[in-house]
Each structure stands twice: as structure tokens, then as C-alpha cells.
Design a protein around this motif. Structure first.
Motif, PDB file in Angstrom:
ATOM      1  N   VAL A 189       0.450   5.176   0.894  1.00 24.10           N
ATOM      2  CA  VAL A 189      -0.507   6.046   1.566  1.00 24.10           C
ATOM      3  C   VAL A 189       0.155   7.384   1.894  1.00 24.10           C
ATOM      4  O   VAL A 189       1.382   7.500   1.942  1.00 24.10           O
TER       5      VAL A 189
ATOM      6  N   GLU B 122      -6.842   4.044  -5.555  1.00 19.61           N
ATOM      7  CA  GLU B 122      -8.053   4.234  -4.744  1.00 19.61           C
ATOM      8  C   GLU B 122      -9.170   3.267  -5.161  1.00 19.61           C
ATOM      9  O   GLU B 122     -10.283   3.688  -5.503  1.00 19.61           O
TER      10      GLU B 122
ATOM     11  N   ASP C 121      -8.291   3.683   5.351  1.00 15.58           N
ATOM     12  CA  ASP C 121      -7.649   2.875   6.387  1.00 15.58           C
ATOM     13  C   ASP C 121      -8.475   1.644   6.774  1.00 15.58           C
ATOM     14  O   ASP C 121      -8.001   0.771   7.497  1.00 15.58           O
TER      15      ASP C 121
ATOM     16  N   PHE D  48       0.848  -1.185   0.000  1.00 15.43           N
ATOM     17  CA  PHE D  48       0.000   0.000   0.000  1.00 15.43           C
ATOM     18  C   PHE D  48       0.888   1.241   0.000  1.00 15.43           C
ATOM     19  O   PHE D  48       1.923   1.279   0.667  1.00 15.43           O
TER      20      PHE D  48
ATOM     21  N   PHE E 216      -6.494  -1.386   5.344  1.00 12.75           N
ATOM     22  CA  PHE E 216      -5.072  -1.571   5.642  1.00 12.75           C
ATOM     23  C   PHE E 216      -4.745  -3.015   6.018  1.00 12.75           C
ATOM     24  O   PHE E 216      -3.614  -3.466   5.858  1.00 12.75           O
TER      25      PHE E 216
ATOM     26  N   LYS F 279       1.728  10.331  -4.568  1.00 11.90           N
ATOM     27  CA  LYS F 279       1.440   8.898  -4.683  1.00 11.90           C
ATOM     28  C   LYS F 279       1.095   8.505  -6.119  1.00 11.90           C
ATOM     29  O   LYS F 279       1.672   7.554  -6.665  1.00 11.90           O
TER      30      LYS F 279
ATOM     31  N   ILE G  25       3.259  -1.342   3.985  1.00 15.32           N
ATOM     32  CA  ILE G  25       2.687  -0.015   3.777  1.00 15.32           C
ATOM     33  C   ILE G  25       3.819   0.999   3.702  1.00 15.32           C
ATOM     34  O   ILE G  25       4.640   1.103   4.618  1.00 15.32           O
TER      35      ILE G  25
ATOM     36  N   THR H  68      -4.100   4.340  -1.604  1.00 18.60           N
ATOM     37  CA  THR H  68      -5.378   4.473  -0.911  1.00 18.60           C
ATOM     38  C   THR H  68      -5.294   5.459   0.251  1.00 18.60           C
ATOM     39  O   THR H  68      -4.232   5.662   0.842  1.00 18.60           O
ATOM     40  N   HIS H  69      -6.436   6.084   0.533  1.00 21.36           N
ATOM     41  CA  HIS H  69      -6.639   6.842   1.770  1.00 21.36           C
ATOM     42  C   HIS H  69      -7.507   6.042   2.743  1.00 21.36           C
ATOM     43  O   HIS H  69      -7.775   6.500   3.854  1.00 21.36           O
TER      44      HIS H  69
END
Length: 230
Positions: free
Chosen positions: A36, A166, A201, A34, A204, A43, A210, A198-199
Motif C-alpha cells: 500500500v 487493485e 482500506d 498487501f 485490510f 507499488k 502490510i 491496493t488503496h
């Protein structure tokens, strides 16, 4: 894959902006990484470079043995078409094509006969739980179903790198969780890497690793052994 010292600037002169500032990044086959960080931290620009959609101004990126800086424009396009599968936030399905046709687009673009491409895409959509929706158009599908078609389109040509920008942002929590379960089960293989920007959470838990970005750089990376949820 390994990226070192990646820089990317947009604009020229006094109005130019350094979006990536000598950033390093690693992603590993067999893992879902990921990426972030806050909006505007670079990103999407970074994954665009790693997926051969943009060229870096400085730095080096090697993706499955290919030195992206050394590739010509035509070779870069071929690399992108053969090696990378994309999953976007807005699905980007073609409204005039049904689900099977949308999923088959990468195969047809590579010259496969339409009938054979549709059969292969249909097999993958069946695995994604869409056997009853092969002939439905995007407007007839829910958001979660559209994202499954987009995942099939990203995987149908068997790419080595899956890039997701996303992928759950347009979905509710339950649909996003279901999509990530599917994406992880299909995208993570010993010979394939997956990168998810991605935003969200809430997802996750699906990451093996990450990487946190700020101000155009990866500032830290956390290894998070994945534990399957039941």
C-alpha cells in the motif's frame, strides 16, 4: 520471496525518474501480503519486477528459488507463465470468449487441449459459485462475477505466486468483500504466496502482512495475524 536493493528508473538523462530507490521487500508463502502507499510511489513497478514483467536496473530478487536477474529473456517469460497468476483491476477478460474459455486461457497457452482446459476451468468456476455462468460472455456478467472469472484465470494453472493489482477498485464494498473472501480462501496455501496492491482500506482485514511504500521504497511492514470474518 526476497527482494533487496531494487532500483528502477524510467526515461533517460535529465528527464529520467527513479521509481524504485533501493527498496527491500519480503513476501512469505502461506500469507497474503498487501502493498500500500500513495499513487506513484512504485507499488505497481515493484510487483511487475517480482512477477517477471519488468527487469530491475539494480538489486536482487529471488522468487521461489529463482534468481530473476540470472534468467534469460526466454527463461523469464517461462517463469512468468508457469509461476505467476495475475488478477487485474479491470478484469481484462476477452469479450469474444465465454467465462469458461476466459478462465482456461493460461492452460491453453501452455498447450493443454481446449476441451480439457475448459473442463478444469469449469471446475474452478463452479467452486467460485459460477456454475450457472460458464457459457456467459463478460458483458453478461456483473463486475463481481467478472472478477471471479479473473481469479479463476489467475489460479487455473496452479501458480506459486498470485499478484493482484487493485482487485477491488472497480467493485462496491459488498462485492469487494466477497471477492477477497474467495481470493483468500483459494490463494493462500503453504506453498503459495499472494501479493495484493491496493488503496482500499476496507479490505485490510484480509492481510497477514502490510508493506507500506513511499517515494520508491518500502518504509515499514506490519504483521497482522488474519482472523476469519463470519
Amino acid at each position: 520471496m526476497v527482494a533487496r536493493g531494487i532500483c528502477k528508473r524510467f526515461g533517460r538523462g535529465a528527464t529520467s525518474e527513479m521509481v524504485l530507490n533501493r527498496t527491500d521487500f519480503d513476501a512469505h508463502a502461506g500469507e497474503m501480503t498487501f502493498l500500500v502507499g500513495p499513487s506513484g510511489c512504485g507499488k505497481t513497478t515493484l510487483i511487475s519486477i517480482l512477477s517477471a514483467m519488468l527487469r530491475a536496473d539494480e538489486g536482487d530478487a529471488t522468487v521461489f528459488g529463482a534468481d530473476l536477474k540470472a534468467l534469460s529473456g526466454r527463461a523469464l517469460s517461462r517463469f512468468r507463465g508457469e509461476t505467476v497468476g495475475f488478477v487485474f483491476q479491470q478484469f481484462n477478460l476477452l469479450p469474444a470468449l465465454d467465462a469458461a474459455e476466459n478462465a482456461a486461457v493460461p492452460l491453453i497457452a501452455h498447450g493443454m487441449a481446449t476441451g480439457r482446459a475448459r473442463r478444469r476451468a469449469s471446475e474452478l468456476l463452479d467452486r467460485l459459485g459460477l456454475a450457472e455462468s460458464l457459457k456467459k460472455f463478460p458483458r453478461e456478467l456483473s463486475g463481481g462475477q467478472q472478477q471471479r472469472v479473473a481469479i479463476a484465470r489467475a489460479l487455473v494453472h496452479d501458480p506459486k505466486l498470485i499478484v493482484c493489482d487493485e482487485p477491488t477498485a472497480s467493485l462496491d464494498g459488498a462485492s469487494g468483500h466477497a471477492v477477497m473472501n474467495i481470493l483468500r480462501s483459494l490463494a493462500v496455501r503453504p506453498d503459495r504466496a499472494a501479493i495484493v496492491v491496493t488503496h482500499d482500506d476496507r479490505i485490510f482485514q484480509f492481510a497477514d502482512r502490510i508493506a507500506f511504500m513511499a517515494d520508491g521504497r518500502v518504509v515499514r511492514t506490519e504483521k497482522r495475524p488474519f482472523e476469519e470474518m463470519h
